[in-house]
Scaffold this motif. Structure first.
Motif, PDB file in Angstrom:
ATOM      1  N   ASN A 304      -2.332 -24.086  32.544  1.00 24.21           N
ATOM      2  CA  ASN A 304      -1.441 -25.034  31.867  1.00 24.21           C
ATOM      3  C   ASN A 304      -0.185 -24.314  31.378  1.00 24.21           C
ATOM      4  O   ASN A 304      -0.267 -23.163  30.968  1.00 24.21           O
ATOM      5  N   VAL A 346       2.996 -28.630  33.024  1.00 23.76           N
ATOM      6  CA  VAL A 346       2.045 -28.707  34.140  1.00 23.76           C
ATOM      7  C   VAL A 346       0.662 -28.270  33.679  1.00 23.76           C
ATOM      8  O   VAL A 346       0.529 -27.401  32.827  1.00 23.76           O
ATOM      9  N   LYS A 347      -0.348 -28.928  34.235  1.00 20.48           N
ATOM     10  CA  LYS A 347      -1.724 -28.547  33.921  1.00 20.48           C
ATOM     11  C   LYS A 347      -2.232 -27.629  35.011  1.00 20.48           C
ATOM     12  O   LYS A 347      -1.725 -27.615  36.129  1.00 20.48           O
ATOM     13  N   ASP A 350      -2.201 -28.408  38.920  1.00 22.00           N
ATOM     14  CA  ASP A 350      -1.147 -29.349  39.323  1.00 22.00           C
ATOM     15  C   ASP A 350      -0.319 -28.741  40.451  1.00 22.00           C
ATOM     16  O   ASP A 350      -0.022 -27.544  40.450  1.00 22.00           O
TER      17      ASP A 350
END
Ligand SMILES: [Zn+2]
Length: 441
Positions: A304, A346-347, A350
């Protein structure tokens, strides 16, 4: 607490100076709780009924020794020697620290009011009694600690620290929360409008003296519109392994993905002594790890974070750089196309772009660069945090355990949503929430 978290919190502290326009109404709630008075007729402390003695309270001063303290209080040397001899096996009299409190219980029966008992408190909970009323006896004890459960919530305007401070809450709650979320939320990039809810316990000694934060039981954090729950859970009661997991039993401390592309192979490793024929066999250090994969393969963020660079530049070609927390940043080069913009959150997992051949590259691959504290390192040689999931056998039990706690979290309202009646009600509820006596960590 890991070092990076400490550094991060220092930043949070530094950011605390300005902006206090949150209403102060919560402070009252906190202080009501702390000043609850307790005046029993017969006060017992350290196991003694205080009214039977003349009680002398002081703190250890520079140069004080156990013997001198006793001598100052009218004991004489042969007796002091005997007391020291009798106590030394169970109490290190040299361990007395300047500034720590001690208590002498002195007899009322003679005019010299000689002490019968010396009590030393190395911290607010533990104490050591040296009783020499007859022969010397050393006893160790702990003050009764009561845990009081509390709830808090807030909408962040400046920093988590300031938001909690405005409510009269300890900065330790902010410490502990940023520790729990160190791998999920970058507290450097906490945003105005991010919201949180937290359930935690406070310690009170002798029912009335505030002795700090005990632990965070559960928390909810909303960062850039994404929800992050965390619940404290002991996965191994014999080894006392305690961790925080989300509502799906996933560990909050996420390790990085091993690779930014699936089904790839490493074509070139991090190597500071790499020699390349093309450059006349000279040393050309390779500070990335190359993962070869067909053009168009999705490139995944390995953890993340927030996109801090997304550009096409020189030998890097199309690249994206993601900052994960105060310590770690990753970079992905030679993309065919980028999918994210600077500032995007963003995780882990992703898609941030697709494998290509832009910049200096002889074949389709993603050059993965891993930065620790601003220095490029080999991700495979890092001692990265482990993310042990909850085992299948324990998962059902865990989900059962968190159900009511999640309800409790969800029911907490944000300060802006509270009416004054609700506030009073919540204050009362908090005060009734004393959950257990005589417990401490
Ligand atoms: Zn490379």
């Amino acid at each position: 607490m890991p070092k990076n978290v400490v550094a991060l919190l220092l930043m949070v502290f530094i950011a605390m100076t300005s902006c206090k326009d949150e209403p102060k109404k919560e402070v009252k709630e906190a202080s009501t709780l702390k000043t609850e008075e307790l005046k029993p007729v017969e006060v017992k402390e350290f196991g003694y009924t205080l009214k039977n003695y003349l009680v002398v309270r002081d703190t250890i001063k520079a140069g004080d020794s156990f013997g001198e303290i006793l001598q100052r209080n009218n004991l004489e040397y042969p007796q002091i020697y005997n007391i020291v001899e009798g106590a030394k096996d169970s109490f290190d009299i040299a361990s007395l620290q300047v500034g720590k409190p001690y208590t002498l219980l002195c007899t009322k029966e003679d005019s010299l009011q000689r002490p019968k008992c010396f009590i030393y408190q190395p911290n607010s909970i533990d104490y050591v009694v040296v009783d020499f009323a007859d022969s010397t006896l050393v006893k160790k004890g702990k003050k009764k600690v009561k845990l009081v459960e509390r709830e808090a919530s807030g909408v962040i305007n400046n920093s988590l620290y300031v938001t909690l401070q405005d409510q009269g809450l300890s900065p330790i709650v902010a410490y502990k929360m940023s520790d729990i979320y160190a791998w999920t939320v970058d507290f450097f990039r906490i945003q105005k409008g991010d919201r949180f809810k937290v359930i935690f316990t406070e310690k009170y000694i002798d029912d009335s003296i505030y002795a700090g934060i005990d632990k965070i039981k559960a928390a909810y954090f909303e960062h850039k519109g994404e929800s992050f729950y965390s619940f404290r859970y002991e996965t191994d009661s014999t080894k006392h392994i305690i961790d925080y997991f989300d509502e799906n039993a996933k560990n909050l401390r996420r390790a990085f993905l091993k690779a930014p592309v699936q089904f790839s192979r490493i074509s070139s490793r991090y190597n500071l002594n790499r020699r390349i024929a093309y450059y006349g066999n000279r040393v050309r250090p390779h500070k990335g790890t190359d993962f070869a994969a067909p053009i168009g393969t999705p490139i995944l963020s390995t953890a993340n974070g927030t996109v801090i660079e997304s550009a096409r530049r020189g030998g890097n070609g199309n690249y994206v750089k993601v900052k994960h927390n105060g310590t770690y940043t990753t970079q992905y080069l030679h993309m065919k196309k980028r999918k994210v913009h600077v500032g995007d959150y963003v995780k882990q997992g992703d898609v941030i772009g697709w494998v290509g051949m832009t910049g200096n590259t002889s074949g389709p691959h993603v050059c993965y660069r891993f930065w620790k504290n601003g220095r490029q390192v080999d991700p495979f040689k890092q001692d990265l945090p482990k993310a042990e999931p909850i085992g299948d056998s324990l998962k059902v039990k865990y989900l059962d355990y968190i159900k009511p706690i999640k309800h409790q979290l969800d029911a907490i309202v944000y300060p802006s949503e509270k009416t004054s009646n609700e506030e009073e009600f919540l204050t009362e509820l908090n005060q009734q929430n004393a959950i257990s006596d005589n417990q401490s960590n």
